[in-house]
Design an enzyme around this catalytic site. Sequence first.
Site, PDB file in Angstrom:
ATOM      1  N   LYS A  77    -103.439 -32.035 -43.278  1.00 54.75           N
ATOM      2  CA  LYS A  77    -104.210 -30.956 -43.916  1.00 54.75           C
ATOM      3  C   LYS A  77    -103.028 -29.637 -43.794  1.00 54.75           C
ATOM      4  O   LYS A  77    -102.330 -29.312 -42.925  1.00 54.75           O
ATOM      5  CB  LYS A  77    -105.248 -30.548 -43.278  1.00 54.75           C
ATOM      6  CG  LYS A  77    -106.073 -29.365 -43.806  1.00 54.75           C
ATOM      7  CD  LYS A  77    -107.568 -29.207 -43.138  1.00 54.75           C
ATOM      8  CE  LYS A  77    -108.389 -28.059 -43.785  1.00 54.75           C
ATOM      9  NZ  LYS A  77    -109.615 -27.979 -43.269  1.00 54.75           N
ATOM     10  N   SER A 157    -113.642 -27.804 -46.172  1.00 54.17           N
ATOM     11  CA  SER A 157    -112.509 -27.383 -46.873  1.00 54.17           C
ATOM     12  C   SER A 157    -111.329 -28.420 -46.676  1.00 54.17           C
ATOM     13  O   SER A 157    -110.107 -28.588 -47.462  1.00 54.17           O
ATOM     14  CB  SER A 157    -111.933 -26.052 -45.917  1.00 54.17           C
ATOM     15  OG  SER A 157    -111.647 -26.414 -44.481  1.00 54.17           O
ATOM     16  N   SER A 181    -116.292 -28.906 -42.210  1.00 54.49           N
ATOM     17  CA  SER A 181    -114.933 -29.112 -43.019  1.00 54.49           C
ATOM     18  C   SER A 181    -114.368 -30.542 -42.918  1.00 54.49           C
ATOM     19  O   SER A 181    -113.484 -30.829 -43.703  1.00 54.49           O
ATOM     20  CB  SER A 181    -113.910 -28.008 -43.035  1.00 54.49           C
ATOM     21  OG  SER A 181    -114.343 -26.939 -43.853  1.00 54.49           O
TER      22      SER A 181
END
Length: 495
Positions: A77, A157, A181
């Site tokens: 990420k 997210s 997330s």
Amino acid sequence: MLTEMTITDAVEGLRQKKFSAEELTRDHLKAVGQLNSRINTYITVTEEVALGQAKVADEKLASGDAPVLTGIPLAIKDLFCTRDIPTTAASRILENFVPPYESTVTSNLLRDGAVFLGKTNLDEFAMGSGNLNSAFGAVENPWKRKNDDAFLVPGGSSGGSAAAVAARMALGATGTDTGGSIRQPAAYCGITGIKPTYGRCSRWGIIAFASSLDQAGPMAKTVEDCAILLQSMAGFDPKDSTSVDRAVPDYRAACNRSLKGLRVGIPEEYRAPGMSSEIEAIWQQGIDWLKEAGCEIVDVSLPHTKYGLATYYIIAPAEASSNLARYDGVRYGRRVSGKSLEELYANTRGEGFGTEVKRRILMGTYVLSAGYYDAYYLRAQKVRKLIYQDFMNAYEKVDVLLTPTAPSAAFAKGEGEHQDDPVQMYLNDIFTVPASMAGVPGLALPAGLNDQGLPLGLQLLGRPFDEETLIAVGSAMEKAANFTYKPAIRSGVSL
Ligand code: GLN
């Protein structure tokens, strides 16, 4: 295609010389090359780095001295700082930021031999539930509804990480979870994810959103794969004062534990009014599976659940407003000059941050301001304690809780009220936020498909630092669910 493998199988296959780390990495890079322009999962692809790491991995495998993740291609990420590799947090303000250091979690993965394919897309500064807030564009969920080509969101997210794993563009990925997330995108993309206990993984080198909530965790195709990744990611770090000095158990061994006599709590407050029948049905399915596995099902109450979202949207923005104060055009990233220092700040932040980030900064600054601090922030902190206490009371009666992960399957971009109304968007986290507020661990796994052919997830919540029970229960549910469905968009399938 080697991209169809699990991490568990790839670890084995590499050791048996069925294929090399280079071949495994090349297949994944090929998948990324084929799909990234379509679904936009990676912000940065690090092809050369990956091939270099794969070469070293092959040497280590040949020498017989290869840690567990040697040669395993992962997606990171883009909130984790990676040395000499751009790290953007999906924000214009960090567009050209190249960290001179490596986050602890990614260092741990590198120490164990992992190969990094690139940095995945996310909501800007991890604020969002649909990956619609990225300065680098939306990510497309690789799943499609039956007879419908609508662009579905991958959740957020960590949407890029979830989509990359689902589309077979990485064997596993890192995510971060502040209010859901990791778990919510895992549910939307039909994969598995773990949000560990707050303090289990170091936050050092992860770009901060809300420091008292942020936690890194693994995302992968199976529970065992997540266990392998978590084993590497977790551990005490003197550089993060909130990381906990506690031995990391053998998570993988927990996969085969018996569930006989385990008590599973069903929190009545999660039976939200207006819950869709498909969510209700999948939840009941999960309960039935666990009964069959020998668990005792117990009704429990978490009475302060209804305040979860409201308090989260005070505490998270408050911490965000303070964490994001450092992006001032002087020390980090983007600078837009002005006639005065004040103008420099305003121009830099005005251009650098997107709408949702600005909204959070405004909310956060407001609830922390003199006169409102007691009414909002302090009060939210007190309610947070009550939410925590609810969980602790429940864990006196049960060992683990079972709930849905999200109130719906993946929704379509530009469809419904989700995009225009931030509050509607916030409601996506209704089932994930309470555990974040309490700091307890959660595991999300795919349990089945809805009528439209989209994945639905279930969530297990555990006692602090008892990820092992989540892994044990998750493994049993995974066997019962036998979720072998694949998304329409994935490597090896022509578009
Ligand atoms: N969707 C939630 C938010 O927007 C949670 C995000 C997260 O966990 N990073 O804040």
